[in-house]
Each structure stands twice: as C-alpha cells, then as structure tokens.
Scaffold this active site. Sequence first.
Site, mmCIF file in Angstrom:
data_model
loop_
_atom_site.group_PDB
_atom_site.id
_atom_site.type_symbol
_atom_site.label_atom_id
_atom_site.label_comp_id
_atom_site.label_asym_id
_atom_site.label_seq_id
_atom_site.Cartn_x
_atom_site.Cartn_y
_atom_site.Cartn_z
ATOM 1 N N VAL A 60 0.805 -1.229 0.000
ATOM 2 C CA VAL A 60 0.000 0.000 0.000
ATOM 3 C C VAL A 60 0.838 1.279 0.000
ATOM 4 C CG1 VAL A 60 -2.082 -1.008 1.024
ATOM 5 C CG2 VAL A 60 -0.266 -0.123 2.527
ATOM 6 N N TYR B 252 2.840 5.455 16.127
ATOM 7 C CA TYR B 252 1.558 4.842 15.748
ATOM 8 C C TYR B 252 0.426 5.847 15.948
ATOM 9 C CZ TYR B 252 -2.232 1.370 15.656
ATOM 10 O OH TYR B 252 -3.372 0.666 15.356
#
Length: 245
Positions: free
Chosen positions: A58, A149
């Site tokens: 991706v 994150y």
Amino acid sequence: MIVTGAASAGGLGFATARLLAQEGHTVYLTDLDGDAAAARAEELRASGFTATGLAQDVTDEAGWRALVARVTTETSRIDGLVNNAGIAVLRWMADLDPASWDRQIDVNLKSVYLGCRAVLPIMEAQGSGAIVNLSSIAGLVGIPGASAYAASKGGVRLYSKSIALEVAAKGIRVNSVHPGVIWTDMQKVAIEDNPAQYDAINASIPMKRMGEPDDIGNMIAFLLSDRAKYVTGGEFVVDGGLTAQ
Ligand code: NAD
C-alpha cells in the site's frame, strides 16, 4: 469493494471482506502477502462468494494504479475502499529512530492518501462511492510507547475529515473507524512479551473483553452501505467503552 491488508486470517481486513462478500459485494482482498490474500479469497469463493486476492504494497503508488486499473477493467466501477493495512511500531521515544518513524507513517498514513488518490477519480466519475479509513483509539488519545503509531492514526482521522469535505458534494463519503483493543495478530504481537497484560487489558475495558474482528467489520460494512448514506466526515469509535471513561 477493495479491502487492503486483508490476508491475516484473524484480522480486521479479512473479517470485513467476509462481511462485505456476505452482503453480495464483489471483493478484492489485497495484502503485502499476496499468497495469503489469494488463500483468503479462495476461502470466500469456496463459500460461494465473489472474491479475488492480490499482492499489494500500500506504500507503492504504481501498485495502487495497477490495482485500480484491474478492478475497473473487471467490474467497471469501485463502490468502496477500506484502507485497513497497517503496522504498529511500538517504541518509546528514546528508541524511536527516524527510519522506524518513516516506515510507520508511510504504511499507516501515506498509504491512505495514496489509496484515496487512486480511487477518487473513479468514484467522482461514477458520482458515488464510500471510503473507510482505519484509524484507532490511538488517533483520539495519546498512548505512551506508541507515539509514531498514534501520530499516524491521528493523521488518518483528520485526513479523512478533510477529504470528506472535499468530495461531499460529489456523492462520495469518507469516514474513519477507531477500534479499541481487538484480538488480532497485531494485538497478539503487541502483548506476546507480557501475557499478564492480557488480563489487565480486559479488566480495563468497560465491557470487560477485547473486541472481535467482526465488531469492527460490522461498523465498516455499515459505513460502506446505503444505510449510512448521510454519514460522512465522521469518526466511529468501536472500543467497548474504553475511551468513554
Ligand atoms: P493485522 O496485523 O492482523 O493485519 C494487518 C495486515 O496488513 C497484515 O495482513 C499485513 O500483512 C498487512 N500489511 C502490513 N503492511 C502492509 C503493506 N505495506 N501493504 C499491504 N499490506 C500490508 O492487523 P489488524 O489488527 O487486523 O489491524 C488492521 C488495521 O486496524 C490496522 O490499520 C490497525 O492499525 C488498525 N487497528 C487495529 C487494532 C487492534 O486492536 N487490532 C486497534 C486499532 C486499530
């Protein structure tokens, strides 16, 4: 419908792809692990559904172009995209090197931009479409030891809202989904070094259990459906009450 990161058998992507297939959609499951994506698609076909599994990184723009070309050639349209693929770089700041930071942002955030960039022209030409981007409760509240994150998922949240506004008048809806703690491979890896954490996490959740992949898949399937036809730019928390405290 395209679901990225859908090869993990116990993951959110496959659970979502299965629910979408059950609703009658033609589903493309993509993943870095193309063989596993193909195996998951085969499982769906064995149950009578229409599914194709493909290799995709991706973070690769050319790969997105190739995917969109294939899906539009085979089905003439793209009704939905689930930007689900992700990794969790869980490091305290002292150990967070620039290469790990870049990888985290590329896989979780830049990929979402690349995916939207690839499908939006098709959806605009159709005059319809829906996109769901996987954020996290880490995109809503800070998580020590997970700053990269959290930065990636916070970015997904506001990227989604901004794009939703850009395309709202064109019949396209964009929303973010914010899972809490869901029992998938990603979570298993995160707590494998500390089994006691498993009980502590369950105890900290108001509903006293981690979520199941279908808990997230059902929200995503709803957001992609016409039942959510007036829903865009929203952030949908599915966390058993964890962030309501
Ligand atoms: P998972 O690790 O089970 O599955 C993620 C999949 O993404 C894997 O199959 C992996 O091969 C794939 N992937 C990784 N990098 C890729 C790349 N560059 N290109 C294509 N595919 C790639 O994870 P999961 O728990 O199912 O998580 C799915 C999404 O939900 C992620 O975006 C994650 O951050 C988010 N999320 C998960 C939880 C949780 O508790 N499990 C909580 C909040 C958010």
